[in-house]
Design a protein around this motif. Structure first.
Motif, mmCIF file in Angstrom:
data_model
loop_
_atom_site.group_PDB
_atom_site.id
_atom_site.type_symbol
_atom_site.label_atom_id
_atom_site.label_comp_id
_atom_site.label_asym_id
_atom_site.label_seq_id
_atom_site.Cartn_x
_atom_site.Cartn_y
_atom_site.Cartn_z
ATOM 1 N N GLU A 177 0.866 -1.173 0.000
ATOM 2 C CA GLU A 177 0.000 0.000 0.000
ATOM 3 C C GLU A 177 0.901 1.221 0.000
ATOM 4 N N PHE A 178 0.515 2.244 -0.767
ATOM 5 C CA PHE A 178 1.295 3.470 -0.775
ATOM 6 C C PHE A 178 0.385 4.661 -1.033
ATOM 7 N N GLU A 179 0.852 5.822 -0.593
ATOM 8 C CA GLU A 179 0.120 7.068 -0.765
ATOM 9 C C GLU A 179 0.794 7.884 -1.854
ATOM 10 N N ASP A 180 0.026 8.372 -2.810
ATOM 11 C CA ASP A 180 0.618 9.178 -3.883
ATOM 12 C C ASP A 180 0.716 10.646 -3.463
ATOM 13 N N GLU A 181 1.240 11.473 -4.394
ATOM 14 C CA GLU A 181 1.475 12.885 -4.072
ATOM 15 C C GLU A 181 0.183 13.660 -3.819
ATOM 16 N N ARG A 182 -0.966 13.123 -4.223
ATOM 17 C CA ARG A 182 -2.257 13.776 -3.977
ATOM 18 C C ARG A 182 -2.907 13.305 -2.674
ATOM 19 N N GLY A 183 -2.247 12.389 -1.971
ATOM 20 C CA GLY A 183 -2.787 11.878 -0.719
ATOM 21 C C GLY A 183 -3.737 10.705 -0.894
ATOM 22 N N VAL A 184 -3.784 10.121 -2.095
ATOM 23 C CA VAL A 184 -4.658 8.982 -2.382
ATOM 24 C C VAL A 184 -3.875 7.689 -2.143
ATOM 25 N N TRP A 185 -4.502 6.761 -1.408
ATOM 26 C CA TRP A 185 -3.873 5.481 -1.115
ATOM 27 C C TRP A 185 -4.169 4.472 -2.216
ATOM 28 N N HIS A 186 -3.179 3.629 -2.517
ATOM 29 C CA HIS A 186 -3.294 2.606 -3.554
ATOM 30 C C HIS A 186 -2.820 1.273 -2.994
ATOM 31 N N GLU A 187 -3.361 0.191 -3.541
ATOM 32 C CA GLU A 187 -2.913 -1.160 -3.221
ATOM 33 C C GLU A 187 -2.501 -1.828 -4.517
ATOM 34 N N GLU A 188 -1.379 -2.528 -4.491
ATOM 35 C CA GLU A 188 -0.947 -3.284 -5.669
ATOM 36 C C GLU A 188 -0.011 -4.396 -5.238
ATOM 37 N N THR A 189 0.253 -5.291 -6.163
ATOM 38 C CA THR A 189 1.205 -6.366 -5.922
ATOM 39 C C THR A 189 2.545 -5.959 -6.506
ATOM 40 N N ALA A 190 3.575 -5.989 -5.682
ATOM 41 C CA ALA A 190 4.938 -5.675 -6.120
ATOM 42 C C ALA A 190 5.666 -6.989 -6.356
ATOM 43 N N ARG A 191 6.071 -7.202 -7.614
ATOM 44 C CA ARG A 191 6.806 -8.422 -7.950
ATOM 45 C C ARG A 191 8.221 -8.349 -7.391
ATOM 46 N N GLY A 192 8.661 -9.388 -6.793
ATOM 47 C CA GLY A 192 9.991 -9.426 -6.191
ATOM 48 C C GLY A 192 11.128 -9.366 -7.190
ATOM 49 N N ASP A 193 10.832 -9.687 -8.448
ATOM 50 C CA ASP A 193 11.887 -9.648 -9.460
ATOM 51 C C ASP A 193 11.833 -8.383 -10.317
ATOM 52 N N ASP A 194 10.936 -7.452 -10.005
ATOM 53 C CA ASP A 194 10.800 -6.198 -10.750
ATOM 54 C C ASP A 194 11.574 -5.100 -10.027
ATOM 55 N N ARG A 195 12.876 -5.078 -10.247
ATOM 56 C CA ARG A 195 13.758 -4.164 -9.529
ATOM 57 C C ARG A 195 14.193 -3.020 -10.435
ATOM 58 N N PRO A 196 14.423 -1.844 -9.866
ATOM 59 C CA PRO A 196 14.842 -0.704 -10.679
ATOM 60 C C PRO A 196 16.319 -0.778 -11.057
ATOM 61 N N ASP A 197 16.680 -0.035 -12.087
ATOM 62 C CA ASP A 197 18.084 0.220 -12.369
ATOM 63 C C ASP A 197 18.506 1.367 -11.459
ATOM 64 N N THR A 198 19.718 1.322 -10.959
ATOM 65 C CA THR A 198 20.205 2.395 -10.092
ATOM 66 C C THR A 198 21.497 2.983 -10.640
ATOM 67 N N GLU A 199 21.736 4.221 -10.252
ATOM 68 C CA GLU A 199 22.960 4.916 -10.648
ATOM 69 C C GLU A 199 23.355 5.857 -9.528
ATOM 70 N N VAL A 200 24.645 5.958 -9.256
ATOM 71 C CA VAL A 200 25.162 6.925 -8.298
ATOM 72 C C VAL A 200 25.881 8.005 -9.095
ATOM 73 N N VAL A 201 25.425 9.262 -8.921
ATOM 74 C CA VAL A 201 26.026 10.401 -9.606
ATOM 75 C C VAL A 201 26.862 11.157 -8.587
ATOM 76 N N ASP A 202 28.151 11.286 -8.884
ATOM 77 C CA ASP A 202 29.078 11.911 -7.947
ATOM 78 C C ASP A 202 29.986 12.861 -8.725
ATOM 79 N N LYS A 203 29.728 14.141 -8.568
ATOM 80 C CA LYS A 203 30.537 15.133 -9.273
ATOM 81 C C LYS A 203 31.715 15.602 -8.439
ATOM 82 N N GLY A 204 32.019 14.837 -7.383
ATOM 83 C CA GLY A 204 33.203 15.105 -6.592
ATOM 84 C C GLY A 204 33.018 16.178 -5.600
#
Length: 81
Positions: free
Chosen positions: A54-81
């Protein structure tokens, strides 16, 4: 696929990583913040269990959904020093 970007930034007399508008805790050194961002980004890509969420969106509306365990995001670390 979703992409999550971790940015290394100066914060509160030290360093932090930032995802969107959210800042991590403050780290004493740039290297500590970078290591924490790298670790957090790596954890985001790990598969997990499929589960109902369950999660709340930016408008304050709650949602329910199934999150697949294998549906992972790509990540990146940006470091300009």
């Amino acid at each position: 696929m979703t992409e999550i970007v971790y940015k290394i930034v100066e914060h509160d007399g030290g360093w932090a990583y930032k995802v969107g508008d959210v800042l991590s805790e403050t780290f004493a050194s740039h290297d500590d913040a970078r290591a924490a961002a790298d670790a957090a980004a790596a954890r985001q890509e790990l598969p997990g269990d499929t589960t109902d969420i369950e999660f709340e969106d930016e408008r304050g509306v709650w949602h329910e959904e199934t999150a697949r365990g294998d549906d992972r995001p790509d990540t990146e670390v940006v470091d300009k020093g």
